[in-house]
Design an enzyme around this catalytic site. Structure first.
Site, PDB file in Angstrom:
ATOM      1  N   THR A   1      -3.120  -9.310   9.073  1.00  8.62           N
ATOM      2  CA  THR A   1      -3.115 -10.007  10.363  1.00  8.62           C
ATOM      3  C   THR A   1      -2.956 -11.521  10.181  1.00  8.62           C
ATOM      4  OG1 THR A   1      -4.315  -8.251  11.464  1.00  8.62           O
ATOM      5  CG2 THR A   1      -4.543 -10.453  12.417  1.00  8.62           C
TER       6      THR A   1
ATOM      7  N   ASN B   1       0.798  -1.227   0.000  1.00 12.18           N
ATOM      8  CA  ASN B   1       0.000   0.000   0.000  1.00 12.18           C
ATOM      9  C   ASN B   1       0.833   1.281   0.000  1.00 12.18           C
ATOM     10  OD1 ASN B   1       0.658  -0.674   2.710  1.00 12.18           O
ATOM     11  ND2 ASN B   1      -0.864   0.791   3.413  1.00 12.18           N
TER      12      ASN B   1
ATOM     13  N   THR C   1      -1.394 -13.106   7.775  1.00 13.55           N
ATOM     14  CA  THR C   1       0.009 -13.379   7.421  1.00 13.55           C
ATOM     15  C   THR C   1       0.886 -13.229   8.670  1.00 13.55           C
ATOM     16  OG1 THR C   1      -0.508 -12.288   5.331  1.00 13.55           O
ATOM     17  CG2 THR C   1       1.787 -12.891   5.695  1.00 13.55           C
TER      18      THR C   1
ATOM     19  N   GLY D   1       1.976  -6.060   7.237  1.00 18.75           N
ATOM     20  CA  GLY D   1       1.041  -6.676   6.293  1.00 18.75           C
ATOM     21  C   GLY D   1      -0.219  -7.089   7.013  1.00 18.75           C
TER      22      GLY D   1
ATOM     23  N   GLU E   1       7.341   0.479  15.831  1.00 14.13           N
ATOM     24  CA  GLU E   1       8.399   1.006  14.974  1.00 14.13           C
ATOM     25  C   GLU E   1       8.606   2.477  15.344  1.00 14.13           C
ATOM     26  OE1 GLU E   1       6.635  -0.336  11.091  1.00 14.13           O
ATOM     27  OE2 GLU E   1       8.515  -1.462  10.986  1.00 14.13           O
TER      28      GLU E   1
ATOM     29  N   GLU F   1       3.462  -5.399  12.298  1.00 15.70           N
ATOM     30  CA  GLU F   1       2.565  -4.240  12.091  1.00 15.70           C
ATOM     31  C   GLU F   1       1.451  -4.734  11.189  1.00 15.70           C
ATOM     32  OE1 GLU F   1       2.965  -1.431  13.588  1.00 15.70           O
ATOM     33  OE2 GLU F   1       4.958  -1.804  14.396  1.00 15.70           O
TER      34      GLU F   1
ATOM     35  N   CYS G   1      -3.174   1.686   6.327  1.00 12.08           N
ATOM     36  CA  CYS G   1      -3.559   0.978   7.550  1.00 12.08           C
ATOM     37  C   CYS G   1      -4.148   1.932   8.585  1.00 12.08           C
ATOM     38  CB  CYS G   1      -2.356   0.248   8.113  1.00 12.08           C
ATOM     39  SG  CYS G   1      -0.971   1.350   8.409  1.00 12.08           S
TER      40      CYS G   1
HETATM   41  P1  NAD Z   1       0.000  -9.383   3.091  1.00 19.25           P
HETATM   42  O1  NAD Z   1       0.041  -9.890   4.473  1.00 19.25           O
HETATM   43  O2  NAD Z   1      -0.744 -10.168   2.078  1.00 19.25           O
HETATM   44  O3  NAD Z   1       1.463  -9.231   2.496  1.00 19.25           O
HETATM   45  C1  NAD Z   1       2.459  -8.453   3.112  1.00 19.25           C
HETATM   46  C2  NAD Z   1       3.813  -8.993   2.724  1.00 19.25           C
HETATM   47  O4  NAD Z   1       3.960 -10.303   3.276  1.00 19.25           O
HETATM   48  C3  NAD Z   1       4.019  -9.146   1.227  1.00 19.25           C
HETATM   49  O5  NAD Z   1       5.358  -8.855   0.915  1.00 19.25           O
HETATM   50  C4  NAD Z   1       3.728 -10.612   1.008  1.00 19.25           C
HETATM   51  O6  NAD Z   1       4.354 -11.156  -0.134  1.00 19.25           O
HETATM   52  C5  NAD Z   1       4.322 -11.222   2.274  1.00 19.25           C
HETATM   53  N1  NAD Z   1       3.784 -12.531   2.638  1.00 19.25           N
HETATM   54  C6  NAD Z   1       2.595 -13.086   2.273  1.00 19.25           C
HETATM   55  N2  NAD Z   1       2.495 -14.318   2.795  1.00 19.25           N
HETATM   56  C7  NAD Z   1       3.614 -14.549   3.528  1.00 19.25           C
HETATM   57  C8  NAD Z   1       4.080 -15.619   4.324  1.00 19.25           C
HETATM   58  N3  NAD Z   1       3.363 -16.736   4.467  1.00 19.25           N
HETATM   59  N4  NAD Z   1       5.258 -15.492   4.949  1.00 19.25           N
HETATM   60  C9  NAD Z   1       5.987 -14.363   4.849  1.00 19.25           C
HETATM   61  N5  NAD Z   1       5.610 -13.319   4.081  1.00 19.25           N
HETATM   62  C10 NAD Z   1       4.428 -13.399   3.432  1.00 19.25           C
HETATM   63  O7  NAD Z   1      -0.534  -7.901   3.173  1.00 19.25           O
HETATM   64  P2  NAD Z   1      -0.832  -6.909   1.976  1.00 19.25           P
HETATM   65  O8  NAD Z   1      -2.123  -7.328   1.335  1.00 19.25           O
HETATM   66  O9  NAD Z   1       0.394  -6.737   1.141  1.00 19.25           O
HETATM   67  O10 NAD Z   1      -1.043  -5.527   2.761  1.00 19.25           O
HETATM   68  C11 NAD Z   1      -2.253  -5.133   3.291  1.00 19.25           C
HETATM   69  C12 NAD Z   1      -2.288  -5.352   4.790  1.00 19.25           C
HETATM   70  O11 NAD Z   1      -1.191  -4.705   5.407  1.00 19.25           O
HETATM   71  C13 NAD Z   1      -3.511  -4.760   5.439  1.00 19.25           C
HETATM   72  O12 NAD Z   1      -4.016  -5.676   6.381  1.00 19.25           O
HETATM   73  C14 NAD Z   1      -2.986  -3.530   6.153  1.00 19.25           C
HETATM   74  O13 NAD Z   1      -3.720  -3.108   7.265  1.00 19.25           O
HETATM   75  C15 NAD Z   1      -1.625  -3.986   6.544  1.00 19.25           C
HETATM   76  N6  NAD Z   1      -0.772  -2.843   6.805  1.00 19.25           N
HETATM   77  C16 NAD Z   1      -0.416  -2.573   8.103  1.00 19.25           C
HETATM   78  C17 NAD Z   1       0.385  -1.471   8.383  1.00 19.25           C
HETATM   79  C18 NAD Z   1       0.795  -1.141   9.790  1.00 19.25           C
HETATM   80  O14 NAD Z   1       1.714  -0.349   9.958  1.00 19.25           O
HETATM   81  N7  NAD Z   1       0.190  -1.705  10.800  1.00 19.25           N
HETATM   82  C19 NAD Z   1       0.838  -0.661   7.339  1.00 19.25           C
HETATM   83  C20 NAD Z   1       0.439  -0.964   6.042  1.00 19.25           C
HETATM   84  C21 NAD Z   1      -0.348  -2.068   5.781  1.00 19.25           C
END
Ligand code: NAD
Length: 480
Positions: free
Chosen positions: A228, A150, A230, A226, A461, A248, A282
């Site tokens: 929750t 994002n 994951t 990423g 962070e 996060e 997020c």
């Molecule tokens: P995602 O969990 O699908 O992917 C995030 C990253 O993890 C990607 O690089 C992905 O390839 C990797 N990944 C996926 N499966 C994995 C696994 N089994 N093991 C290790 N890595 C893996 O999330 P997304 O769809 O890319 O992002 C959206 C989510 O991120 C939303 O839930 C959003 O709220 C969250 N987010 C949180 C913050 C925060 O600071 N809290 C900031 C931005 C986004």
């Protein structure tokens, strides 16, 4: 078409598999770059190169590490226009936003941690006249950094910069959905003269590259941003290996508006806090609670403002809402609008797929949706949608709104809008939220702790929190 490459041991290299995956431009729905489909072998090579670079990098004087990181920041700034265009094409976000927020912040992340390490100190504890203790903060070794799509370069560098500044070497993985600016960062690190192996970037899917990083025994710390689900999966793998974990995760953030707020300022910011980056931040406030006496006035003005947001080509300077990041994500978000209707909600505006003309006719666009008439406890109001969908709910008193705000499994960010500061402070203390903004939103000071509670994650962070995460504290006790 550009083929992105991995950055391992100071060089741009092809994935061992020889296979690349398509990466789409959300505004056109067409493939615009190819991303390496890397796997365990690539991660092993990256981890090996990071481990080999660690002894030297961790001993490099802070001043020299700082100089190199500042050089990276300078180069990001020099290439800012190109990086903003890449980010906008890769993610679908308005170019204007990438230029104003994503890229400047990426440079700032490097600058902030490059200078922080020049001012750091550690604790000393005198035990009466018996002993003196001092704490060393030592880098951990190879850190794994995994980031989402994002805010691609913004969040990628938010992890990499403190990890490197603290003296670790890094194996990093950007989202396979938005890999382009991470690739540009690799080019920049080469130009900046970052020593070989200090930063390694491996592209590919979460199932292959992400899992391989999480499982690698030579990567003792994982910083992940990423979803929750994951995060839970990573924790299941990493916890029995006693890895340090910073997670996060998702959010479902409340925006709480009292009748005594500054109406115009609140309206301006709440439109932004709900719909910036198509609601794909997020921190976006997707549940908007409005004190009953103000409800209809705020609702009508809000719907008018949201209806006027221009959905369009992200490269067009006049666009407010770009494309959603993928077709699958667009379907998911539209599915939530349908669910809201099933749950009894009224869609006051938006919530439809938008067909544009010209180069964007196949793009993944939707109009921002405002929904009312739903109970706080329904799925639409409990699950993270992560798109341009906001719900409006009236409330009668502080007790009620606090319990509704705290009712989700998440606890990332909240905002409170009122001119009664004592009420705002009291409520802020009672919200289950890692971050609370009073009369503002996303006003960031990089020194502050950033992160969530409950299912929004563990760890923080930012500032010293990040430098502490990327170091081990060691106490040394000297008997006097
Ligand atoms: P995602 O969990 O699908 O992917 C995030 C990253 O993890 C990607 O690089 C992905 O390839 C990797 N990944 C996926 N499966 C994995 C696994 N089994 N093991 C290790 N890595 C893996 O999330 P997304 O769809 O890319 O992002 C959206 C989510 O991120 C939303 O839930 C959003 O709220 C969250 N987010 C949180 C913050 C925060 O600071 N809290 C900031 C931005 C986004």
């Amino acid at each position: 078409m550009e083929h992105i490459r991995n950055y391992i041991n100071g060089e741009l290299v092809d994935p061992r598999s020889g296979v690349w995956l398509p990466s789409f431009e959300p505004a056109t729905g067409a493939v615009h770059v190819r991303v390496p489909d890397s796997g365990v072998a690539d991660v092993n090579a990256a981890a090996e190169s990071a481990a080999a670079a660690f002894p030297q990098w961790s001993k490099t004087p802070a001043e020299e590490r700082s100089r190199l990181l500042l050089r990276i920041a300078e180069l990001i700034e020099r290439r800012a226009n190109e990086l903003a265009a890449d980010e906008s094409r890769d993610n679908g976000k308005p170019l204007r936003l990438a230029r104003a927020v994503d890229i400047p912040r990426a440079a700032k992340n490097f600058r902030f941690f490059a200078t922080a390490i020049l001012h750091s100190s550690t604790d000393a504890h005198a035990t009466d006249a018996t002993a003196v203790n001092y704490t060393l903060r030592q880098p951990i070794g190879v850190a794994g950094c995994i980031s989402p799509w994002n805010l691609p370069l913004y969040l990628f560098t938010w992890k990499i910069a403190p990890a490197l500044a603290a003296g670790n070497t890094v194996v990093a993985k950007p989202s396979e959905i938005t890999p382009l600016t991470a690739h540009r960062l690799a080019e920049i690190c080469i130009e900046a003269g970052l020593p070989r192996g200090v930063l390694n970037i491996v592209h590919g899917t979460g199932a292959d590259v992400g899992e391989a990083i999480t499982k690698h025994p030579g990567i003792p710390a994982i910083s992940f941003t990423g979803g929750t689900h994951t995060g839970a999966r990573i924790a299941r793998t990493a916890a029995p290996m006693f890895k340090k974990l910073s997670l996060e995760l998702g959010g479902k953030n409340p925006t709480i508006i009292f009748a005594d707020c500054d109406f115009d300022a609140t309206l301006d910011t709440v439109v932004r806090s709900a719909f910036s980056n198509q609601g794909e931040i997020c921190l976006c406030g997707s549940r908007i609670f409005i004190e009953r006496p103000l409800y209809s006035r705020f609702r009508d003005a809000f719907v008018q403002r949201v209806s006027a947001l221009r959905v369009g080509d992200p490269l067009d300077e006049k666009t407010d809402q770009g494309a959603l990041v993928s077709e699958q994500h667009l379907e998911k978000v539209l599915g939530y609008v349908a669910l809201a209707r099933e749950e009894g909600g009224t869609v006051l505006c938006g919530g439809e797929r938008v067909a544009l003309n010209g180069r964007c006719r196949e793009g993944w666009f939707m109009s921002p949706a405002v929904i009312e008439g739903l109970p706080f406890s329904c799925r639409t109001n409990q699950e993270e949608i992560f798109g341009p969908v906001a719900t409006l709910m009236p409330f009668d008193d502080e007790e009620e709104v606090t319990s509704m705000a705290n009712s989700t499994p998440y606890g990332l960010a909240a905002s409170i809008w009122t001119s009664d500061l004592s009420r705002a402070h009291n409520m802020a203390a009672r919200l289950h939220s890692g971050i609370v903004w009073i009369n503002c939103w996303m006003l960031r000071d990089l020194r502050t702790p950033f992160g969530g509670m409950k299912q929004s994650g563990i760890g923080r962070e930012g500032g010293w929190e990040a430098l502490h995460f990327f170091t081990e504290a060691k106490n040394i006790c000297v008997k006097l």
